[in-house]
Design a protein around this motif. Sequence first.
Motif, PDB file in Angstrom:
ATOM      1  N   TYR A  62     -19.651 -28.763  -2.897  1.00  0.00           N
ATOM      2  CA  TYR A  62     -18.879 -27.706  -2.235  1.00  0.00           C
ATOM      3  C   TYR A  62     -18.729 -26.471  -3.104  1.00  0.00           C
ATOM      4  O   TYR A  62     -18.766 -25.347  -2.603  1.00  0.00           O
ATOM      5  CB  TYR A  62     -17.518 -28.232  -1.762  1.00  0.00           C
ATOM      6  N   ARG A  66     -20.255 -22.671  -1.588  1.00  0.00           N
ATOM      7  CA  ARG A  66     -19.325 -21.606  -1.191  1.00  0.00           C
ATOM      8  C   ARG A  66     -20.038 -20.256  -1.157  1.00  0.00           C
ATOM      9  O   ARG A  66     -20.872 -19.952  -1.999  1.00  0.00           O
ATOM     10  CB  ARG A  66     -18.158 -21.534  -2.169  1.00  0.00           C
ATOM     11  N   GLN A 126     -11.592 -33.272   1.438  1.00  0.00           N
ATOM     12  CA  GLN A 126     -12.378 -32.105   1.041  1.00  0.00           C
ATOM     13  C   GLN A 126     -12.953 -31.388   2.258  1.00  0.00           C
ATOM     14  O   GLN A 126     -12.842 -30.165   2.386  1.00  0.00           O
ATOM     15  CB  GLN A 126     -13.511 -32.517   0.101  1.00  0.00           C
ATOM     16  N   ILE A 127     -13.545 -32.131   3.154  1.00  0.00           N
ATOM     17  CA  ILE A 127     -14.197 -31.528   4.319  1.00  0.00           C
ATOM     18  C   ILE A 127     -13.153 -30.964   5.280  1.00  0.00           C
ATOM     19  O   ILE A 127     -13.324 -29.876   5.830  1.00  0.00           O
ATOM     20  CB  ILE A 127     -15.148 -32.537   4.985  1.00  0.00           C
ATOM     21  N   ASP A 130     -11.916 -27.745   3.788  1.00  0.00           N
ATOM     22  CA  ASP A 130     -12.940 -26.714   3.953  1.00  0.00           C
ATOM     23  C   ASP A 130     -12.958 -26.199   5.391  1.00  0.00           C
ATOM     24  O   ASP A 130     -13.005 -24.988   5.629  1.00  0.00           O
ATOM     25  CB  ASP A 130     -14.311 -27.273   3.563  1.00  0.00           C
TER      26      ASP A 130
END
Length: 195
Positions: A62, A66, A126-127, A130
Amino acid sequence: MRQNPARRAALLDAAIEVLARDGSRGLTFRAVDAAAKVPNGTASNYFANRDDLLTQVGGRVYERLRPDDSTIADVSKGPRDRSKVAALMRDLVERISAFPTGFLALLELRLESTRRPALREVLTRQIREDLDANIDFHLKSGLPGDATGVVLLYLGLNWLILDRLTLPDVNPEAEIPALVDELVERVLGPGLAES
């Protein structure tokens, strides 16, 4: 555990390459050491165990995916309409496709998370973070569409990228920009007012 951030990043980058090339079963400390071209035992000095390595690889992917500051700044330039969203989505597809091992490593991590609850928890967080950040950015930037539209674009583009990286003949390369544009048009819909 060792604390050299540059060495840790290099080991994580090597782990991404190993995951993409050999799958999660091939991800060993020895394989990471070989891919990073460091002495055997180096990775084990940086990661407590294989679960720790898998978890940190997800974060590193990740970091590398970005968008840069100029891409983010470009959102505020010019009209905030469907064509701007389409351009951002085409950029996203190109940025992720330019780092194919990162996307493939993330797929391997997702598969591995079905067998490792701790990894599943980390990846889910995390996902989700995001995706929430993308929704928040989209809404605050004044681009057309709503939170559901951002989620639909996320889902559609993920599969398009998966096909592009694993079965590129399903959709010829030349058709991808038009497919992205059409996806944006259909998700945002002609009835939604332009900003």
